[in-house]
Design a protein around this motif. Structure first.
Motif, PDB file in Angstrom:
ATOM      1  N   LYS A   1       0.829  -1.206   0.000  1.00  0.00           N
ATOM      2  CA  LYS A   1       0.000   0.000   0.000  1.00  0.00           C
ATOM      3  C   LYS A   1       0.861   1.252   0.000  1.00  0.00           C
ATOM      4  N   GLY A   2       0.303   2.329  -0.520  1.00  0.00           N
ATOM      5  CA  GLY A   2       0.947   3.631  -0.483  1.00  0.00           C
ATOM      6  C   GLY A   2       0.093   4.610   0.300  1.00  0.00           C
ATOM      7  N   TRP A   3       0.761   5.546   0.987  1.00  0.00           N
ATOM      8  CA  TRP A   3       0.069   6.515   1.824  1.00  0.00           C
ATOM      9  C   TRP A   3       0.680   7.896   1.605  1.00  0.00           C
ATOM     10  N   ASP A   4      -0.174   8.918   1.554  1.00  0.00           N
ATOM     11  CA  ASP A   4       0.270  10.311   1.475  1.00  0.00           C
ATOM     12  C   ASP A   4      -0.058  10.969   2.799  1.00  0.00           C
ATOM     13  N   LEU A   5       0.983  11.294   3.579  1.00  0.00           N
ATOM     14  CA  LEU A   5       0.770  11.831   4.916  1.00  0.00           C
ATOM     15  C   LEU A   5       0.045  13.172   4.902  1.00  0.00           C
ATOM     16  N   ARG A   6       0.093  13.881   3.783  1.00  0.00           N
ATOM     17  CA  ARG A   6      -0.618  15.156   3.683  1.00  0.00           C
ATOM     18  C   ARG A   6      -2.124  14.946   3.606  1.00  0.00           C
ATOM     19  N   MET A   7      -2.527  13.784   3.123  1.00  0.00           N
ATOM     20  CA  MET A   7      -3.946  13.497   2.959  1.00  0.00           C
ATOM     21  C   MET A   7      -4.534  12.756   4.157  1.00  0.00           C
ATOM     22  N   GLY A   8      -3.683  12.383   5.096  1.00  0.00           N
ATOM     23  CA  GLY A   8      -4.161  11.623   6.236  1.00  0.00           C
ATOM     24  C   GLY A   8      -4.284  10.147   5.913  1.00  0.00           C
ATOM     25  N   PRO A   9      -4.502   9.324   6.942  1.00  0.00           N
ATOM     26  CA  PRO A   9      -4.488   7.873   6.757  1.00  0.00           C
ATOM     27  C   PRO A   9      -5.858   7.263   6.459  1.00  0.00           C
ATOM     28  N   SER A  10      -6.835   8.081   6.090  1.00  0.00           N
ATOM     29  CA  SER A  10      -8.178   7.542   5.899  1.00  0.00           C
ATOM     30  C   SER A  10      -8.246   6.527   4.763  1.00  0.00           C
ATOM     31  N   SER A  11      -7.429   6.704   3.719  1.00  0.00           N
ATOM     32  CA  SER A  11      -7.419   5.749   2.622  1.00  0.00           C
ATOM     33  C   SER A  11      -6.055   5.771   1.947  1.00  0.00           C
ATOM     34  N   PRO A  12      -5.576   4.613   1.489  1.00  0.00           N
ATOM     35  CA  PRO A  12      -4.277   4.564   0.818  1.00  0.00           C
ATOM     36  C   PRO A  12      -4.358   5.148  -0.582  1.00  0.00           C
ATOM     37  N   THR A  13      -3.217   5.585  -1.103  1.00  0.00           N
ATOM     38  CA  THR A  13      -3.163   6.107  -2.466  1.00  0.00           C
ATOM     39  C   THR A  13      -3.233   4.981  -3.489  1.00  0.00           C
ATOM     40  N   PHE A  14      -2.833   3.784  -3.104  1.00  0.00           N
ATOM     41  CA  PHE A  14      -2.988   2.605  -3.953  1.00  0.00           C
ATOM     42  C   PHE A  14      -2.946   1.358  -3.079  1.00  0.00           C
ATOM     43  N   ILE A  15      -3.498   0.288  -3.591  1.00  0.00           N
ATOM     44  CA  ILE A  15      -3.402  -1.039  -2.979  1.00  0.00           C
ATOM     45  C   ILE A  15      -3.031  -2.026  -4.077  1.00  0.00           C
ATOM     46  N   SER A  16      -1.929  -2.727  -3.896  1.00  0.00           N
ATOM     47  CA  SER A  16      -1.511  -3.740  -4.855  1.00  0.00           C
ATOM     48  C   SER A  16      -1.599  -5.117  -4.207  1.00  0.00           C
ATOM     49  N   LYS A  17      -2.179  -6.061  -4.941  1.00  0.00           N
ATOM     50  CA  LYS A  17      -2.241  -7.453  -4.515  1.00  0.00           C
ATOM     51  C   LYS A  17      -1.380  -8.333  -5.416  1.00  0.00           C
ATOM     52  N   ARG A  18      -0.371  -7.706  -6.016  1.00  0.00           N
ATOM     53  CA  ARG A  18       0.458  -8.430  -6.978  1.00  0.00           C
ATOM     54  C   ARG A  18       1.289  -9.530  -6.318  1.00  0.00           C
ATOM     55  N   HIS A  19       1.778  -9.293  -5.095  1.00  0.00           N
ATOM     56  CA  HIS A  19       2.458 -10.359  -4.351  1.00  0.00           C
ATOM     57  C   HIS A  19       1.420 -11.365  -3.876  1.00  0.00           C
ATOM     58  N   THR A  20       1.787 -12.628  -3.866  1.00  0.00           N
ATOM     59  CA  THR A  20       0.840 -13.679  -3.497  1.00  0.00           C
ATOM     60  C   THR A  20       0.985 -14.136  -2.055  1.00  0.00           C
ATOM     61  N   MET A  21       1.989 -13.607  -1.351  1.00  0.00           N
ATOM     62  CA  MET A  21       2.163 -13.893   0.074  1.00  0.00           C
ATOM     63  C   MET A  21       2.541 -12.587   0.771  1.00  0.00           C
ATOM     64  N   GLY A  22       2.834 -12.665   2.058  1.00  0.00           N
ATOM     65  CA  GLY A  22       3.096 -11.462   2.834  1.00  0.00           C
ATOM     66  C   GLY A  22       4.226 -10.617   2.267  1.00  0.00           C
ATOM     67  N   VAL A  23       4.020  -9.297   2.242  1.00  0.00           N
ATOM     68  CA  VAL A  23       5.031  -8.357   1.758  1.00  0.00           C
ATOM     69  C   VAL A  23       5.886  -7.941   2.950  1.00  0.00           C
ATOM     70  N   CYS A  24       7.196  -8.232   2.898  1.00  0.00           N
ATOM     71  CA  CYS A  24       8.033  -8.018   4.081  1.00  0.00           C
ATOM     72  C   CYS A  24       9.259  -7.147   3.829  1.00  0.00           C
ATOM     73  N   SER A  25       9.467  -6.634   2.611  1.00  0.00           N
ATOM     74  CA  SER A  25      10.590  -5.716   2.389  1.00  0.00           C
ATOM     75  C   SER A  25      10.227  -4.713   1.300  1.00  0.00           C
ATOM     76  N   ILE A  26      10.643  -3.458   1.535  1.00  0.00           N
ATOM     77  CA  ILE A  26      10.397  -2.352   0.612  1.00  0.00           C
ATOM     78  C   ILE A  26      11.609  -1.437   0.662  1.00  0.00           C
ATOM     79  N   HIS A  27      12.097  -0.987  -0.504  1.00  0.00           N
ATOM     80  CA  HIS A  27      13.165   0.007  -0.509  1.00  0.00           C
ATOM     81  C   HIS A  27      13.028   0.902  -1.728  1.00  0.00           C
ATOM     82  N   SER A  28      12.915   2.190  -1.463  1.00  0.00           N
ATOM     83  CA  SER A  28      12.877   3.196  -2.518  1.00  0.00           C
ATOM     84  C   SER A  28      14.287   3.414  -3.048  1.00  0.00           C
ATOM     85  N   ASN A  29      14.430   3.528  -4.382  1.00  0.00           N
ATOM     86  CA  ASN A  29      15.746   3.728  -4.973  1.00  0.00           C
ATOM     87  C   ASN A  29      16.191   5.174  -4.766  1.00  0.00           C
ATOM     88  N   PRO A  30      17.317   5.413  -4.072  1.00  0.00           N
ATOM     89  CA  PRO A  30      17.747   6.790  -3.799  1.00  0.00           C
ATOM     90  C   PRO A  30      18.332   7.497  -5.007  1.00  0.00           C
TER      91      PRO A  30
END
Length: 411
Positions: free
Chosen positions: A187-216
Motif C-alpha cells: 500500500k501507499g500513503w500520502d501523509l498530507r492526505m491523512g491515513p483515511s485511505s491509501p493512495t494505492f493497494i496492490s495485490k500483486r504479491h501472493t504472500m506477505g510483503v516483508c521488504s520495501i526500498h525506494s531507490n535513492p
C-alpha cells in the motif's frame, strides 16, 4: 550462548561510514520446573553491537567491537540519513513496542560510542519536521515526530489486516510512505492526505510483503520483496503492474539499493541466502550469491566506505577466503566474521573445508552491465540460526565479463 542475529546497518553519513551496528535477540523461556500455572510467558531480550571497520591492510582485524548494549529484543535498526543536532542518530524498534533513539558520540580513546537519547511507546502527540514511521504486529502504522527532547507518535492507523511487516519512506518525497503486510498487500500513503485511505493497494504479491526500498538514485523506482520468493520492481507513477518480477528462491526479508550504483540491489532471501541483483529497465538478473549453510538470511546492508585497490596480504597476515566468480560475478570473499562470544564463528562443512568454498553462480547475462569502471565494496550480512555476522568484500571489474575470474588474494 548464541543469540539470533537479525539486522545489520552501516552508518550512511560519510564521516561515520566506518561504523556498523548489528542487532540480535533471544527468546527466554520460563522455568520449566515450575508448575504450568506459575510459569511466566516467554520474554525476548536483545543486544546491540557497535563495530568500527578499518578495511585497509594491517596486522589488526578489519572489524573491532567497540560497544555492546543490552536491550529488549531488537527487531530492526535504521540510521537517520541526515545528522540530528550535528550527530548521527540510530533508531531501534524493539519487541517491547518501543522506538528507541541513540546518538553517536565523539570518539573516545579512538573509538565512537552510542549514547541513549530517548524512547517512546506508540501513542499520539504533536508533529514536527523530523519524522519516523513504524509498522507493528497489529497491522498498524505509526507516524512519529522527533522534537528536541521527545519522540512522539502523532498519527496511528490500521493499515493491514494482519501483521504489518514493513514501512518505508520514499527517498524523493518524504510525505509518501509505503507499507507491506501479511495480508499480501502493498500500500501507499500520502501523509498530507491523512491515513483515511491509501493512495494505492496492490495485490500483486501472493504472500506477505516483508521488504520495501525506494531507490535513492532513480526517482519513482521502488523494490519490494515477499514471502512468495519474488522481488518486484515498480514505477511509483503506475502501481497497477510491476516493471519486473524476479524469483530469488527464498522469502525476501531485506532489500538494499547500493549507495552509489543505481542498478545494484542486495537481497536477504531468508531460506536461499543473500543475492546481488542487477536491475536495469525491465530486466533483472542475479549477479552473484552469498552461500552459507545452516542459516536464515535476515540482515544485509552495503557499506559506503571507500576501498583502495586490492593488495597482497602481509606474509604475517593469514590469507582470507576468496572466491572467483565467472562472467560478471567478480570476486567475493569474507572480509571478517563476527568476533564475539555471542556468535557462532564456525564456517566449516562436514569435510572440514572452509566456507564459502563456492558460490551459486548466475547464468551469463545478456544485459549490459551499468558499472563501467571497477567496483570494490563491502557488505555486511547476518544470519539467524547460526548466529553469525559477516563482512564481505566484493570486487568487480569489466574484465570479469571477458574471462573466468581467478581467486585473488584478500586485502
Amino acid at each position: 550462548m548464541g543469540w539470533h542475529a537479525d539486522t545489520v546497518e552501516w552508518c550512511p553519513l560519510p564521516q561515520c561510514s566506518h561504523v556498523l551496528v548489528c542487532g540480535i535477540y533471544q527468546l527466554q523461556k520460563g522455568d520449566e520446573k515450575q508448575p504450568a500455572e506459575n510459569c511466566t510467558a516467554p520474554s525476548r531480550i536483545g543486544r546491540l553491537y557497535l563495530f568500527d571497520c578499518n578495511p585497509q591492510p594491517s596486522f589488526n582485524p578489519p572489524l573491532t567491537e567497540t560497544q555492546r548494549i543490552d536491550t529488549s529484543a531488537i527487531l530492526d535498526l535504521k540510521w537517520c540519513h541526515v545528522p540530528i543536532s550535528e550527530r548521527p542518530v540510530l533508531g531501534m524498534a524493539t519487541a517491547s513496542g518501543e522506538i528507541q533513539l541513540y546518538k553517536l558520540i565523539e570518539p573516545q580513546q579512538g573509538t565512537c560510542g552510542l549514547e541513549y537519547e530517548l524512547s517512546t511507546r506508540l501513542g499520539r502527540g504533536e508533529s514536527s519536521d523530523v519524522r519516523v514511521v513504524s509498522s507493528d504486529s497489529s497491522g498498524s502504522l505509526t507516524e512519529l515526530s522527533l522534537g528536541e527532547a521527545s519522540l512522539t507518535a502523532v498519527c496511528q492507523w490500521k493499515a493491514h489486516d494482519f501483521e504489518a511487516w514493513i514501512s518505508a519512506f520514499s527517498y524523493w518525497d518524504t510525505q509518501i510512505v509505503y507499507s507491506g503486510g501479511d495480508d499480501c498487500k502493498l500500500k501507499g500513503w500520502d501523509l498530507r492526505m491523512g491515513p483515511s485511505s491509501p493512495t494505492f493497494i496492490s495485490k500483486r504479491h501472493t504472500m506477505g510483503v516483508c521488504s520495501i526500498h525506494s531507490n535513492p538514485h532513480r526517482e519513482h523506482i521502488l523494490a519490494t520483496g515477499s514471502y512468495d520468493e519474488n522481488v518486484l520492481l515498480w514505477d511509483g507513477r503506475n502501481m497497477k503492474q510491476p516493471l519486473s518480477e524476479t524469483a530469488v528462491g527464498g522469502g525476501v526479508w531485506r532489500l538494499k539499493w547500493h549507495p552509489s550504483q543505481e542498478h545494484l540491489l542486495l537481497a536477504a532471501c531468508m531460506h536461499n541466502d543473500f543475492h546481488i541483483l542487477h536491475c536495469q529497465k525491465d530486466q533483472v538478473t542475479l549477479k552473484t550469491g552469498i552461500k552459507l549453510h545452516n542459516n536464515l538470511a535476515y540482515g544485509a546492508d552495503w557499506s559506503r566506505l571507500p576501498l583502495s585497490n586490492s593488495t597482497p596480504p602481509s606474509p604475517q597476515e593469514p590469507p582470507q577466503t576468496s572466491v572467483g566468480l565467472p562472467e560478471s560475478g567478480g570476486h567475493l570473499r569474507i572480509q571478517y566474521e563476527s568476533p564475539t562470544v555471542s556468535f557462532n564463528t564456525s564456517l566449516e562443512d562436514d569435510s572440514g573445508r572452509y566456507l564459502p568454498d563456492q558460490c551459486s553462480l548466475p547464468e551469463k547475462s545478456s544485459v549490459p552491465d551499468p558499472v563501467s569502471q571497477s567496483l570494490s565494496c563491502l557488505m555486511a550480512t547476518c544470519s539467524f540460526y547460526d548466529h553469525m555476522m559477516h563482512v564481505w568484500r566484493w570486487d568487480w571489474s569489466p574484465e570479469d565479463k571477458q574471462k573466468p575470474s581467478e581467486p585473488v588474494p584478500s586485502s
